[in-house]
Design a protein around this motif. Sequence first.
Motif, PDB file in Angstrom:
ATOM      1  N   LYS A  94     -11.290 -27.775 -29.321  1.00  0.00           N
ATOM      2  CA  LYS A  94     -11.569 -25.972 -29.252  1.00  0.00           C
ATOM      3  C   LYS A  94     -11.738 -25.822 -27.817  1.00  0.00           C
ATOM      4  CE  LYS A  94     -14.115 -22.237 -29.432  1.00  0.00           C
ATOM      5  NZ  LYS A  94     -15.149 -21.579 -28.433  1.00  0.00           N
ATOM      6  N   SER A 140     -13.512 -18.483 -22.080  1.00  0.00           N
ATOM      7  CA  SER A 140     -13.809 -18.694 -20.420  1.00  0.00           C
ATOM      8  C   SER A 140     -12.780 -19.919 -19.920  1.00  0.00           C
ATOM      9  CB  SER A 140     -15.267 -18.814 -20.390  1.00  0.00           C
ATOM     10  OG  SER A 140     -15.512 -19.930 -21.173  1.00  0.00           O
ATOM     11  N   SER A 142     -15.694 -25.951 -22.864  1.00  0.00           N
ATOM     12  CA  SER A 142     -16.452 -24.510 -22.386  1.00  0.00           C
ATOM     13  C   SER A 142     -16.277 -24.475 -20.982  1.00  0.00           C
ATOM     14  CB  SER A 142     -17.609 -24.437 -22.909  1.00  0.00           C
ATOM     15  OG  SER A 142     -18.249 -23.255 -22.484  1.00  0.00           O
ATOM     16  N   ASP A 143     -16.782 -23.503 -20.225  1.00  0.00           N
ATOM     17  CA  ASP A 143     -17.057 -23.389 -18.915  1.00  0.00           C
ATOM     18  C   ASP A 143     -18.202 -24.052 -18.289  1.00  0.00           C
ATOM     19  OD1 ASP A 143     -19.059 -21.750 -19.831  1.00  0.00           O
ATOM     20  OD2 ASP A 143     -18.342 -19.944 -18.586  1.00  0.00           O
ATOM     21  N   TYR A 179     -27.399 -28.162 -21.450  1.00  0.00           N
ATOM     22  CA  TYR A 179     -28.468 -28.392 -20.587  1.00  0.00           C
ATOM     23  C   TYR A 179     -29.812 -28.088 -21.410  1.00  0.00           C
ATOM     24  CZ  TYR A 179     -25.267 -28.662 -16.671  1.00  0.00           C
ATOM     25  OH  TYR A 179     -24.199 -29.067 -15.655  1.00  0.00           O
ATOM     26  N   ASN A 193     -31.093 -22.813 -20.181  1.00  0.00           N
ATOM     27  CA  ASN A 193     -29.826 -22.298 -19.424  1.00  0.00           C
ATOM     28  C   ASN A 193     -29.707 -22.494 -17.850  1.00  0.00           C
ATOM     29  OD1 ASN A 193     -27.963 -20.102 -18.868  1.00  0.00           O
ATOM     30  ND2 ASN A 193     -28.802 -18.475 -20.095  1.00  0.00           N
ATOM     31  N   ASN A 207     -28.020 -20.826 -16.015  1.00  0.00           N
ATOM     32  CA  ASN A 207     -27.825 -19.706 -15.131  1.00  0.00           C
ATOM     33  C   ASN A 207     -29.128 -19.223 -14.568  1.00  0.00           C
ATOM     34  OD1 ASN A 207     -25.075 -19.281 -15.644  1.00  0.00           O
ATOM     35  ND2 ASN A 207     -25.409 -18.476 -17.448  1.00  0.00           N
ATOM     36  N   ALA A 231     -33.486 -24.047 -25.853  1.00  0.00           N
ATOM     37  CA  ALA A 231     -32.930 -24.165 -24.691  1.00  0.00           C
ATOM     38  C   ALA A 231     -31.432 -23.484 -24.631  1.00  0.00           C
ATOM     39  CB  ALA A 231     -32.401 -25.764 -24.241  1.00  0.00           C
ATOM     40  N   ALA A 232     -30.723 -23.080 -25.998  1.00  0.00           N
ATOM     41  CA  ALA A 232     -29.629 -22.430 -26.163  1.00  0.00           C
ATOM     42  C   ALA A 232     -29.616 -21.180 -25.466  1.00  0.00           C
ATOM     43  CB  ALA A 232     -29.119 -22.574 -27.473  1.00  0.00           C
ATOM     44  N   SER A 264     -20.653 -15.755 -21.430  1.00  0.00           N
ATOM     45  CA  SER A 264     -19.979 -15.049 -20.273  1.00  0.00           C
ATOM     46  C   SER A 264     -19.494 -13.827 -20.961  1.00  0.00           C
ATOM     47  CB  SER A 264     -18.584 -15.843 -20.208  1.00  0.00           C
ATOM     48  OG  SER A 264     -17.836 -16.325 -21.404  1.00  0.00           O
ATOM     49  N   GLY A 295     -21.755 -18.435 -26.759  1.00  0.00           N
ATOM     50  CA  GLY A 295     -22.776 -18.965 -25.992  1.00  0.00           C
ATOM     51  C   GLY A 295     -23.059 -20.328 -26.653  1.00  0.00           C
ATOM     52  N   MET A 296     -24.447 -20.727 -26.266  1.00  0.00           N
ATOM     53  CA  MET A 296     -24.701 -22.244 -26.848  1.00  0.00           C
ATOM     54  C   MET A 296     -25.219 -22.144 -28.338  1.00  0.00           C
ATOM     55  SD  MET A 296     -24.038 -24.738 -24.788  1.00  0.00           S
ATOM     56  CE  MET A 296     -22.653 -23.901 -23.725  1.00  0.00           C
ATOM     57  N   LYS A 325     -22.368 -22.999 -30.473  1.00  0.00           N
ATOM     58  CA  LYS A 325     -22.155 -24.609 -30.381  1.00  0.00           C
ATOM     59  C   LYS A 325     -23.152 -25.512 -31.021  1.00  0.00           C
ATOM     60  CE  LYS A 325     -19.279 -23.295 -26.245  1.00  0.00           C
ATOM     61  NZ  LYS A 325     -19.326 -21.836 -26.736  1.00  0.00           N
TER      62      LYS A 325
HETATM   63  P1  ADP Z   1     -16.876 -20.288 -24.345  1.00  0.00           P
HETATM   64  O1  ADP Z   1     -16.157 -19.114 -23.911  1.00  0.00           O
HETATM   65  O2  ADP Z   1     -16.062 -21.491 -23.680  1.00  0.00           O
HETATM   66  O3  ADP Z   1     -17.059 -20.268 -25.873  1.00  0.00           O
HETATM   67  P2  ADP Z   1     -19.651 -18.976 -23.721  1.00  0.00           P
HETATM   68  O4  ADP Z   1     -19.288 -18.267 -22.561  1.00  0.00           O
HETATM   69  O5  ADP Z   1     -19.637 -18.457 -24.921  1.00  0.00           O
HETATM   70  O6  ADP Z   1     -18.469 -20.188 -23.605  1.00  0.00           O
HETATM   71  O7  ADP Z   1     -20.813 -20.110 -23.617  1.00  0.00           O
HETATM   72  C1  ADP Z   1     -21.093 -21.101 -22.478  1.00  0.00           C
HETATM   73  C2  ADP Z   1     -22.197 -20.403 -21.759  1.00  0.00           C
HETATM   74  O8  ADP Z   1     -23.367 -20.521 -22.344  1.00  0.00           O
HETATM   75  C3  ADP Z   1     -22.336 -21.216 -20.398  1.00  0.00           C
HETATM   76  O9  ADP Z   1     -21.396 -20.692 -19.405  1.00  0.00           O
HETATM   77  C4  ADP Z   1     -23.983 -20.841 -20.019  1.00  0.00           C
HETATM   78  O10 ADP Z   1     -23.876 -19.697 -19.392  1.00  0.00           O
HETATM   79  C5  ADP Z   1     -24.507 -20.473 -21.311  1.00  0.00           C
HETATM   80  N1  ADP Z   1     -25.828 -21.301 -21.879  1.00  0.00           N
HETATM   81  C6  ADP Z   1     -27.115 -20.767 -22.297  1.00  0.00           C
HETATM   82  N2  ADP Z   1     -27.697 -21.790 -22.525  1.00  0.00           N
HETATM   83  C7  ADP Z   1     -27.136 -22.798 -21.953  1.00  0.00           C
HETATM   84  C8  ADP Z   1     -27.725 -24.284 -22.206  1.00  0.00           C
HETATM   85  N3  ADP Z   1     -28.993 -24.669 -22.632  1.00  0.00           N
HETATM   86  N4  ADP Z   1     -26.583 -25.319 -21.828  1.00  0.00           N
HETATM   87  C9  ADP Z   1     -25.374 -25.113 -21.263  1.00  0.00           C
HETATM   88  N5  ADP Z   1     -25.012 -23.681 -21.112  1.00  0.00           N
HETATM   89  C10 ADP Z   1     -25.759 -22.554 -21.685  1.00  0.00           C
END
Ligand code: ADP
Length: 257
Positions: free
Chosen positions: A7, A11, A170-171, A176, A179, A181, A202-203, A208, A214-215, A218
């Motif tokens: 998948k 981003s 993903s990007d 982690y 977050n 960021n 943590a999610a 982006s 986002g997480m 996922k």
């Molecule tokens: P994609 O477009 O690849 O599906 P998203 O931009 O939706 O990706 O999600 C990825 C983003 O989630 C990361 O770039 C990061 O900014 C954010 N994020 C939030 N919490 C976490 C975490 N615990 N670990 C990693 N990334 C996180």
Amino acid sequence: AQRIVVKVGTSSLIYANSQLKLRTISRLAMVLSDLKNQGKEVILVSSGAIGVGMGKLGLTKRPTAIPDQQAIAAIGQSELMAVYDRAFANYDKAVAQMLLTRDVITYPQSHANALNTFERLLKFNVIPIVNENDVVSLEELDHKTKFSDNDQLSAIVTNMVAADLLIVLSDIDGFYDANPNNNPAAKLLPEIDQIGPAILKAAGGHGSQFGTGGMVTKLKAAERVLAHHQQMVLANGKDPQIIYQILAGEPVGTLFR
Ligand code: ADP
């Protein structure tokens, strides 16, 4: 792993200015085609239709109205497939478009139809490229009622075809403990075998500008994969050759097992 679902998130495919990340797309086509040549079965789940549609229309800001987003997704989807068709053609590989909705888990007949199509495409040595059918599925686009998305769709596909592994590109380098960021001290978790409250916390929120998941989504995908005793790796898609490292069992990204 013999049967692999990959998948790729918006981003990874599109710059913030709505232009295509051509290097990533052609490398992805190269790696997946090479895996086919090794005898593996590959299914690609690709986001990006709205981003590509925005680029095609010269829009820089994502419209908020659902009908606008649906129309832009319809415009972008055909362009996205055209891009993939050309990219894979460089390696003599044929692709097929499969636009799915939640129907495939709601209705047994839809599930059977989709599964039959996957199996036949793989038998024909073709690479299925899957996306949510945005024109009929409001959910992915509507953040308030968001229920389904390509992360979870990729997990549903992984369950359906009994794949050996789901790779989510993903990007970010992986999952982690906070977050990254807004937490410079956040640490990458190499392996997660249970999605408990600390992990969910943590999610955090959305990711982006173009990504919708986002997480959170996922993790929901990972839960679905783990529930079927399957595995998922979340890794950075900026260089799709990372797929080789993942398949070699090297410690990259986050392994959910
Ligand atoms: P994609 O477009 O690849 O599906 P998203 O931009 O939706 O990706 O999600 C990825 C983003 O989630 C990361 O770039 C990061 O900014 C954010 N994020 C939030 N919490 C976490 C975490 N615990 N670990 C990693 N990334 C996180």
